[in-house]
Design a protein around this motif. Structure first.
Motif, mmCIF file in Angstrom:
data_model
loop_
_atom_site.group_PDB
_atom_site.id
_atom_site.type_symbol
_atom_site.label_atom_id
_atom_site.label_comp_id
_atom_site.label_asym_id
_atom_site.label_seq_id
_atom_site.Cartn_x
_atom_site.Cartn_y
_atom_site.Cartn_z
ATOM 1 N N LEU A 161 33.377 41.365 39.992
ATOM 2 C CA LEU A 161 32.199 41.778 39.228
ATOM 3 C C LEU A 161 31.124 40.687 39.185
ATOM 4 N N ARG A 162 31.519 39.443 39.388
ATOM 5 C CA ARG A 162 30.574 38.332 39.303
ATOM 6 C C ARG A 162 29.909 38.003 40.649
ATOM 7 N N LYS A 163 30.297 38.676 41.688
ATOM 8 C CA LYS A 163 29.836 38.295 43.031
ATOM 9 C C LYS A 163 28.322 38.191 43.135
ATOM 10 N N ASP A 164 27.596 39.155 42.595
ATOM 11 C CA ASP A 164 26.141 39.189 42.776
ATOM 12 C C ASP A 164 25.413 38.158 41.932
ATOM 13 N N ILE A 172 26.601 40.618 32.559
ATOM 14 C CA ILE A 172 27.575 39.639 33.012
ATOM 15 C C ILE A 172 26.933 38.281 33.271
ATOM 16 N N LYS A 173 25.646 38.264 33.634
ATOM 17 C CA LYS A 173 24.969 37.005 33.927
ATOM 18 C C LYS A 173 24.732 36.156 32.684
ATOM 19 N N LEU A 174 24.888 36.764 31.492
ATOM 20 C CA LEU A 174 24.740 35.985 30.257
ATOM 21 C C LEU A 174 25.941 35.075 30.022
ATOM 22 N N ASP A 229 36.181 44.182 28.560
ATOM 23 C CA ASP A 229 34.769 44.163 28.925
ATOM 24 C C ASP A 229 34.582 44.420 30.414
ATOM 25 N N ASN A 230 35.438 43.843 31.224
ATOM 26 C CA ASN A 230 35.299 44.031 32.664
ATOM 27 C C ASN A 230 35.635 45.455 33.089
ATOM 28 N N TYR A 231 36.565 46.084 32.405
ATOM 29 C CA TYR A 231 36.828 47.494 32.699
ATOM 30 C C TYR A 231 35.592 48.333 32.398
ATOM 31 N N ARG A 232 34.965 48.073 31.274
ATOM 32 C CA ARG A 232 33.748 48.811 30.923
ATOM 33 C C ARG A 232 32.661 48.596 31.981
ATOM 34 N N ARG A 233 32.537 47.390 32.471
ATOM 35 C CA ARG A 233 31.535 47.110 33.508
ATOM 36 C C ARG A 233 31.857 47.867 34.801
ATOM 37 N N LEU A 234 33.140 47.848 35.193
ATOM 38 C CA LEU A 234 33.534 48.543 36.408
ATOM 39 C C LEU A 234 33.299 50.050 36.263
ATOM 40 N N TYR A 235 33.627 50.582 35.096
ATOM 41 C CA TYR A 235 33.455 52.015 34.848
ATOM 42 C C TYR A 235 31.974 52.390 34.895
#
Length: 536
Positions: A237-240, A130-132, A149-155
């Motif tokens: 998802l972008r918080k960190d 996500i940082k890219l 894409d965000n669903y895949r990241r959350l999963y």
């Protein structure tokens, strides 16, 4: 990190030479407010254009000078957009982040064009870190499809947390989506109940509502609900990795109900890191209201006024001095042509119970009757009750002072019954004297009260026929000898008997029902209409 000043020069987009200067203490939230076509989105495009010289944000079409230049001049470059942060230049900030692998997290962008109508994953696959910042829209004119894409990241996040900590799925879910659900529930009456199972052909988010018997898929949500979930999930998802970032959000209000918009802005502010800044373009009533109330101590507003000739003149915009006059102008932008749809062209104060019922419901019988009678012939007129025979004058004067400044095109009238002399008899001559000696926005009924119109023979005959009742015309003619001057208000039960009404109907309910039978072809309707709208 915060932007303190930007400049878009040499004909960038629709600007000859525009500077936005936030001063030495730029706010947490910067709202660009103005009508469609004023250049709000162009400012965000300019920031992204400058950033693209170092590293591209998002994906999609590679935009050249034909997109970025007002005249299509190929001499325009990213250097014609200057950005000043509180910590230095963009180049300096980009260089410092290289060592952390987060060089492309200076900006996080969301386009107003989002597509997320379907979400159903049948197989797992890797997605870029996500940082890219390499997915989603790269400019304000491109489609911003981030949901899959965000669903895949959350999963992946859920599975990794469950496996690393060797805990139950329910415990992992509570940890991973608990904070996200808190934001969703503050905006919508639903929450994520399950992250699904890609391996089990259930690769989507599942939701539950209090009034729904079982959970349901993301694809069942309304467009507005999908937009809210999409925005909040991306920010969550972008918080960190985006803890010191400028978030550029272009018109987040699209598809979202006005009542939800304010709550959404609160949650955007909550999910975005404390060191970040939020740039928002909007002309939404809901977002402006939140900026005016909940966010007033942490926002600056840049107003793009229609009279600014930004395409031909150099101009520096600074945050507006916030006050009642400013908010009047800003909300006028938000309403724009909608103001003519949601606000009437004429407000008429009449006698009756002034206090509204639940949900602002009109409780005054007179106003209910007038609104029903003229709903078809005068749909842009609104009758409202304002108390006894002296109160319409007082309330209309206040309304003229307040609403007249916000909506100068709205007429505000006063309508009185002819029994305006506190019980003393008044005739047509008295009525004409009143009209001659009072302002043009005052009206007086020709007949004694509204009941003298509702209890007209034409109306009662139509009501009885429509309700399958028998109208006793002989008895009516014997009793009603002067429909103009006779006091009939106290004879409602007698009138109901004339119409053959045997059941116990509330007097006001009966009168409102009668108003539905007064139609435009009736002489009594034409007389009442002429009296009110032509002041005859």
């Amino acid at each position: 990190m915060r932007i303190s000043k930007i400049r878009l020069k040499n004909g960038y987009k629709r600007f000859h030479d525009l500077t936005i200067d936030l001063g030495k203490a730029p706010a947490r939230i910067v709202a660009l407010v103005g009508p469609n076509g004023c250049g709000k989105s162009s400012v965000l495009d300019g920031l992204l254009y400058h950033a693209s010289a170092h590293e591209r944000v998002g994906q999609g079409v590679n935009r050249d000078h034909n997109y970025h230049s007002m005249t299509g001049a190929n001499s325009l470059t990213w250097q014609d957009v200057e950005i000043q942060f509180t910590t230095g230049t963009f180049g300096e900030a980009h260089q410092l982040r290289r060592a952390t692998g987060k060089s492309n997290t200076i900006f996080s962008f969301r386009s107003p064009y989002r597509y997320n109508s379907q979400l159903k994953i049948s197989q797992t696959s890797a997605v870029p870190e996500i940082k890219l910042n390499s997915y989603g829209a790269g400019d304000a004119s491109s489609l911003d499809a981030k949901m899959e894409d965000n669903y895949r990241r959350l999963y992946a996040l859920y599975n990794r947390y469950r496996d690393d900590n060797d805990i139950k799925p329910s415990e992992a879910k509570a940890k991973v989506i608990g904070d996200l659900n808190a934001s969703i529930k503050n905006c919508l009456d639903l929450e994520i109940s399950s992250i699904g199972s890609v391996e089990g052909n259930q690769g989507t988010l599942y939701f539950k509502k209090l009034d729904h018997p079982k959970e349901f898929e993301f694809n069942v949500l309304s467009s507005g609900e999908k937009e809210v979930v999409d925005i909040l999930l991306d920010l969550y998802l972008r918080k960190d990795d985006y803890s010191d970032t400028i978030f550029l959000i272009d018109e987040p209000e699209l598809h979202i109900n006005t009542a939800i918009q304010g709550s959404l802005l609160v949650e955007i502010d909550r999910l975005v890191g404390a060191e970040c800044q939020i740039w928002l373009t909007t002309h939404s009533i809901g977002f402006l209201r939140a900026l005016q109330t909940k966010m007033r101590d942490k926002c600056q507003i840049i107003q793009f006024r229609p009279e600014y000739n930004l395409a031909a003149e150099s101009r520096t915009l600074t945050p507006v001095e916030v006050g009642p006059g400013t908010w009047r102008d800003l909300f006028a932008i938000a309403l724009d042509d909608l103001a003519h749809l949601v606000s009437p062209t004429t407000i008429i104060y009449c006698e009756g119970r002034a206090e509204p019922g639940s949900g602002g419901r009109e409780r005054g019988m007179d106003a209910q009757v007038f609104n029903k009678i003229f709903a078809r012939s005068h749909p842009d007129v609104f009758f409202t009750s304002s108390g006894g025979n002296t109160e319409p004058d007082q309330r209309s004067a206040i309304a003229l002072a307040v609403l007249g400044k916000v909506f100068p095109a709205v007429d505000i009238w006063v309508l009185k019954d002819r029994d305006m002399a506190s019980g003393k008899f008044t005739d047509e001559n008295d009525r004409q004297v009143y009209l001659r000696t009072n302002p043009q926005n005052h009206r007086v009924l020709k007949r004694w009260e509204i009941e003298n119109y509702l209890y007209d023979k034409e109306v009662l005959r139509a009501y009885s026929t429509g309700e399958g009742l028998s109208f006793d015309e002989v008895a009516y003619d014997t009793f009603v000898t002067n429909i103009v001057d006779q006091n009939l208000k106290d004879e409602t039960q007698r009138v109901k008997n004339f119409c053959g009404v045997k059941s116990s109907i509330n007097a006001d309910v009966f009168k409102v029902a009668l108003s539905g039978y007064m139609t435009h072809e009736m002489s009594v309707f034409q007389e009442l209409e002429d009296c009110i709208f032509n002041r005859s």
